[in-house]
Write a protein that holds these residues in place. Structure first.
Motif, PDB file in Angstrom:
ATOM      1  N   ALA A  47       0.000  -5.793   6.136  1.00  0.00           N
ATOM      2  CA  ALA A  47      -1.191  -5.181   5.536  1.00  0.00           C
ATOM      3  C   ALA A  47      -0.860  -3.947   4.714  1.00  0.00           C
ATOM      4  N   LEU A  48       0.414  -3.522   4.740  1.00  0.00           N
ATOM      5  CA  LEU A  48       0.815  -2.292   4.049  1.00  0.00           C
ATOM      6  C   LEU A  48       1.947  -2.581   3.079  1.00  0.00           C
ATOM      7  N   ASN A  49       1.715  -3.514   2.173  1.00  0.00           N
ATOM      8  CA  ASN A  49       2.742  -3.852   1.182  1.00  0.00           C
ATOM      9  C   ASN A  49       3.149  -2.647   0.344  1.00  0.00           C
ATOM     10  N   TYR A  50       2.230  -1.708   0.125  1.00  0.00           N
ATOM     11  CA  TYR A  50       2.510  -0.535  -0.704  1.00  0.00           C
ATOM     12  C   TYR A  50       2.856   0.685   0.149  1.00  0.00           C
ATOM     13  N   GLY A  51       3.163   0.436   1.412  1.00  0.00           N
ATOM     14  CA  GLY A  51       3.591   1.495   2.306  1.00  0.00           C
ATOM     15  C   GLY A  51       2.446   2.329   2.849  1.00  0.00           C
ATOM     16  N   HIS A  52       2.801   3.352   3.600  1.00  0.00           N
ATOM     17  CA  HIS A  52       1.829   4.254   4.209  1.00  0.00           C
ATOM     18  C   HIS A  52       1.491   5.384   3.245  1.00  0.00           C
ATOM     19  N   LEU A 389      11.142  -9.772   9.555  1.00  0.00           N
ATOM     20  CA  LEU A 389      11.126  -8.607   8.672  1.00  0.00           C
ATOM     21  C   LEU A 389       9.927  -8.683   7.730  1.00  0.00           C
ATOM     22  N   LEU A 390       9.092  -7.641   7.782  1.00  0.00           N
ATOM     23  CA  LEU A 390       7.971  -7.496   6.850  1.00  0.00           C
ATOM     24  C   LEU A 390       7.950  -6.059   6.320  1.00  0.00           C
ATOM     25  N   PRO A 391       8.999  -5.604   5.647  1.00  0.00           N
ATOM     26  CA  PRO A 391       9.019  -4.203   5.195  1.00  0.00           C
ATOM     27  C   PRO A 391       7.984  -3.953   4.108  1.00  0.00           C
ATOM     28  N   PRO A 392       7.562  -2.698   3.944  1.00  0.00           N
ATOM     29  CA  PRO A 392       6.744  -2.370   2.770  1.00  0.00           C
ATOM     30  C   PRO A 392       7.523  -2.700   1.498  1.00  0.00           C
ATOM     31  N   LEU A 393       6.835  -3.179   0.497  1.00  0.00           N
ATOM     32  CA  LEU A 393       7.520  -3.596  -0.728  1.00  0.00           C
ATOM     33  C   LEU A 393       8.058  -2.409  -1.521  1.00  0.00           C
ATOM     34  N   ILE A 394       7.610  -1.212  -1.195  1.00  0.00           N
ATOM     35  CA  ILE A 394       7.971  -0.021  -1.969  1.00  0.00           C
ATOM     36  C   ILE A 394       9.162   0.739  -1.377  1.00  0.00           C
ATOM     37  N   LEU A 395       9.724   0.265  -0.267  1.00  0.00           N
ATOM     38  CA  LEU A 395      10.791   1.045   0.350  1.00  0.00           C
ATOM     39  C   LEU A 395      11.995   1.151  -0.579  1.00  0.00           C
ATOM     40  N   SER A 396      12.720   2.251  -0.458  1.00  0.00           N
ATOM     41  CA  SER A 396      13.852   2.511  -1.345  1.00  0.00           C
ATOM     42  C   SER A 396      15.053   1.659  -0.970  1.00  0.00           C
TER      43      SER A 396
END
Length: 426
Positions: A47-52, A389-396
């Motif tokens: 639900a947080l593809n764009y991160g927190h 794995l479901l990381p936010p898409l914006i992670l560095s």
């Protein structure tokens, strides 16, 4: 945690797997009450593809609330609703040559699935829905009926009918086209399969074990549906909004579904929101025939619009997801090659991948070991056999590398403990 354990229902789950109190979050990092940081490879179950607390989305939300704008409106017209509809059409649908009406059925994924099922039945006059093994579509009765997991189905406390399950791609092993079985069932007059109203499918099964359907399989599924006048519903609740490297997960297969279900990250900021996309010719609900008190979440419209405008005006963001997805795949392949004793199998696409470990309890041990090392990740699959794995898409790139390093260390620790005869590790 004492207050949580004392007052909250026993049904809670994630607070058991991650037994700390979280207080802050930014981007791909969560912080607990003791100040310890965790890399988030969970992202609110997608639900947080764009991160927190994305800055662009957060500021739009703050400005909207500070301006005493409309928060709750059912389906009354608001400027926030107008702006989202216009942005979704201009940024997502029109560039892809897609023509859909947008329905706001309620705030969660199960709401948009229920709406699609009801509408498919209404426009066809038929009742049967075809779903697939290992499918997960939601927890309300209609969507639960098309969900395969026995544990979740049992919670209904009643018969879940009008659904027939077919084998998903590769469910019967490599080299077996499971759609042969489906097509035979449709064409045989003695198969016992009533003519379906619709087929519902996830292109990548999330809760079911990160099972990714092949593109040829998906194309053939659509062809079968077209040939037999069966409506095609794609559940893109978890796999959509860019998680697989394109906005819709089915774009590489060139699908043209009759209904599309979106939720989770469509709201952009983690705010509740869901939409059902409907081919115009099937937009047959009478006014109010399907409704809900929270089908007009204006703050979510604001952040959803901001997410589209910030990340989807061009292909740069999607390209970065695909590139990092290749990094994830390569690292998972390395982990699998290093630990054959865990009977590993790499699954998934893009930022929706996992390592299936065909040794009882191993994936749960990896998740626990990763958490102790500062990484949040969950398991999925019929037997919780996939470290997911479901990381936010914006992670560095650095956060991705560090997270994968922690996961690799956790997998190695589990392998060592297993070799020594122990089962649970931390």
């Amino acid at each position: 945690m004492n207050i949580i354990e004392r007052y909250e229902s026993e049904v809670r789950s994630y607070s058991r797997g991650f037994p700390v109190v979280f207080t802050k979050a930014k981007g791909a990092i969560l912080t607990d009450r003791d100040g310890r940081e965790y890399i988030d490879f969970f992202a609110g179950a997608g639900a947080l593809n764009y991160g927190h607390n994305d800055e662009a989305l957060k500021q739009k939300l703050i400005d909207y609330i500070a301006g005493d704008n409309i928060t709750h409106s059912l389906d009354m017209a608001t400027e926030a609703r107008e702006r989202f509809l216009e942005a979704f059409h201009d940024i997502i649908l029109e560039p892809r040559g897609m023509d859909y009406k947008v329905m706001f059925p309620g705030p969660t994924g199960t709401n948009c699935v229920e709406a699609a099922l009801k509408l498919a039945r209404k426009v066809t006059g038929r009742r049967t829905i075809v779903s697939f093994t290992n499918a997960f579509h939601g927890m309300t009765l209609g969507s639960l009926a098309v969900t395969g997991n026995a544990f979740k189905r049992k919670g209904a406390g009643k018969a879940l009918d009008d659904t027939v399950f077919m084998p998903f791609d590769r469910f019967m092993g490599e080299g077996v086209d499971t759609l042969d079985h489906f097509e035979n069932m449709l064409t045989c007059s003695s198969s016992g399969l009533d003519h379906p109203a619709a087929v519902i499918v996830e292109t990548v099964q999330g809760e079911g074990g990160i099972n990714a359907a092949g593109m040829d399989w998906l194309k053939r599924l659509q062809s079968i549906c077209r040939a037999h006048d069966i409506k095609l519903i794609v559940d893109d609740v978890q796999a959509g909004c860019g998680r697989t490297g394109t906005f819709f997960s089915f774009e590489p297969a060139g699908l043209d579904p009759d209904f599309i279900c979106l939720s989770k990250s469509i709201g952009g900021y983690g705010l509740p929101m869901a939409i059902t996309l409907i081919k115009p010719e099937f937009d047959k609900f009478a006014p109010g025939e399907h409704n809900g008190t929270f089908r007009g979440n204006n703050p979510a419209f604001v952040t959803a619009t901001a997410a589209l405008e910030t990340y989807w005006r061009d292909d740069k963001f999607a390209c970065s997801v695909r590139e990092k997805g290749e990094t994830i795949r390569a690292r998972l392949e390395e982990m699998a090659a290093a630990h054959p004793e865990l009977k590993p199998e790499v699954r998934g696409r893009g930022f929706m991948q996992g390592l299936a470990l065909h040794v009882d309890g191993a994936a749960e041990d990896v998740s626990a070991a990763a958490f102790e090392r500062g990484l949040i990740m969950e398991t999925s699959g019929a037997n919780d056999e996939v470290a997911k794995l479901l990381p936010p898409l914006i992670l560095s790139e650095d956060e991705l590398r560090r997270g994968l390093d922690i996961m690799a260390d956790a997998v190695a620790a589990v392998a060592r403990k297993r070799e020594g005869g122990e089962k649970r590790v931390a």
